[in-house]
Design an enzyme around this catalytic site. Structure first.
Site, mmCIF file in Angstrom:
data_model
loop_
_atom_site.group_PDB
_atom_site.id
_atom_site.type_symbol
_atom_site.label_atom_id
_atom_site.label_comp_id
_atom_site.label_asym_id
_atom_site.label_seq_id
_atom_site.Cartn_x
_atom_site.Cartn_y
_atom_site.Cartn_z
ATOM 1 N N ASP A 116 40.281 31.242 28.446
ATOM 2 C CA ASP A 116 41.584 31.787 29.218
ATOM 3 C C ASP A 116 41.733 30.741 30.229
ATOM 4 O O ASP A 116 41.707 29.581 29.778
ATOM 5 C CB ASP A 116 41.205 33.210 29.649
ATOM 6 N N TYR A 223 48.547 31.328 38.527
ATOM 7 C CA TYR A 223 49.822 31.334 37.739
ATOM 8 C C TYR A 223 50.995 31.086 38.558
ATOM 9 O O TYR A 223 51.917 30.261 38.243
ATOM 10 C CB TYR A 223 49.950 32.911 37.305
ATOM 11 N N HIS A 280 41.561 39.217 22.724
ATOM 12 C CA HIS A 280 41.380 37.841 23.437
ATOM 13 C C HIS A 280 40.341 37.524 24.114
ATOM 14 O O HIS A 280 39.692 36.735 24.211
ATOM 15 C CB HIS A 280 42.540 38.051 24.505
#
Length: 303
Positions: A116, A223, A280
């Site tokens: 990730d 982010y 994931h």
């Protein structure tokens, strides 16, 4: 120290301490190599909204194979330093943290293993050749050139909606932070295929870490910084000479299967294993399958 984000079982041999890494100090879970060697480092880098706890199943395997294992909590996570402001989470600074750890370790050979957000950092680390690596292991994150291609498709753009949601000021923190960060536990559990891999005790580790003052803002600032600065956009030819292993859970709801395709164009020494029916959270949800793949691949480095 009572402030650690988790307490490894005594029988695991894993210990936790703080480690200086350039401009920050990071909470570090470590496990010595079973053979006592110190010159080979396996650096395991977690993602959002996780912790070094996410590598608990891989650390013993790597130790047994002769690697000293370091798994940091990235800046902003757990007991690691939590600098203020979006700029503190620029990709250049995150790469610098890994450089700081590697330099502090004194290791002569480094195996970088990442998932990730840890993998976003590690792809760029390898492309930029920030420090020499003997091997790179990536789990469920595309090479930046591949991701740029996939983001031109409506299917992947829809999957990446949360990245744009995270750009809003304050609202993501309220959504995920309500009820002692229950939203973090929900996000992990909802994405999982095998939800039994994430019992309440496991989810509570992540919840409690995310509920620390300022933690969610720091985590989401990764982010914000990436979008504002464009720091993960492809640079140069993206070529990586380091031997590279990709492990991909096929039921990833955030990243379509196309994100795993075409990586070999940038990594001439490349191997990929796709795991059907796995989400994931691949290394936690399918640790036995991931460890079998990892064990087989790192045989190439055995002395």
């Amino acid at each position: 120290m009572s402030d650690w984000s988790w307490t490894p079982p005594a029988e695991s041999g894993i210990s936790v301490r703080m480690q200086a890494a350039g401009e920050v100090s990071l909470e570090l879970a470590e496990l010595p190599a079973a053979d006592g060697s110190t010159d080979r480092l396996a650096l395991c880098v977690h993602g959002f909204p996780e912790l070094n706890f996410s590598w608990r199943y891989q650390m013993p395997l790597l130790s047994a194979a002769g690697w000293r294992v370091w798994a940091p909590n990235l800046r902003g996570y757990g007991a690691s330093d939590r600098p203020q402001g979006v700029a503190a989470y620029h990709l250049d600074r995150l790469i610098g943290d890994l450089v700081g750890l590697i330099d502090a370790s004194g290791a002569k050979e480094v195996l970088l293993i990442a998932h990730d957000w840890g993998a976003i950092i590690s792809w760029q680390f390898a492309i930029r050749r920030a420090r020499p690596l003997v091997g790179l292991v990536i789990m469920n994150v595309p090479h930046p050139h591949v991701f740029a291609r996939e983001l031109k498709t409506w299917a992947q753009l829809k999957r990446s909606w949360y990245v744009y949601f995270f750009q809003l000021p304050g609202l993501p923190e309220r959504v995920f932070g309500r009820d002692h960060a229950a939203g973090v536990a929900r996000a992990i559990c909802n994405m999982a295929v095998d939800k039994s891999a994430f019992p309440r005790a496991v989810l509570d580790v992540y919840r409690k870490a995310a509920a620390r003052p300022g933690a969610l803002t720091a985590m989401i600032n990764y982010y914000r910084s990436m979008v504002r600065s464009g720091s993960n956009k492809p640079t140069g030819d993206g070529r990586i000479e380091t031997p590279t292993l990709m492990i991909w859970g096929e039921e990833d709801t955030a990243l379509g299967i196309g994100c795993s395709q075409g990586t070999e164009a940038y990594c001439p020494d490349f191997e990929i294993h796709r795991l059907p029916g796995v989400s994931h959270w691949v290394q936690q949800e399918a640790p036995d399958r991931v460890n079998a793949i990892l064990a087989g691949w790192i045989e190439r480095f055995r002395r």
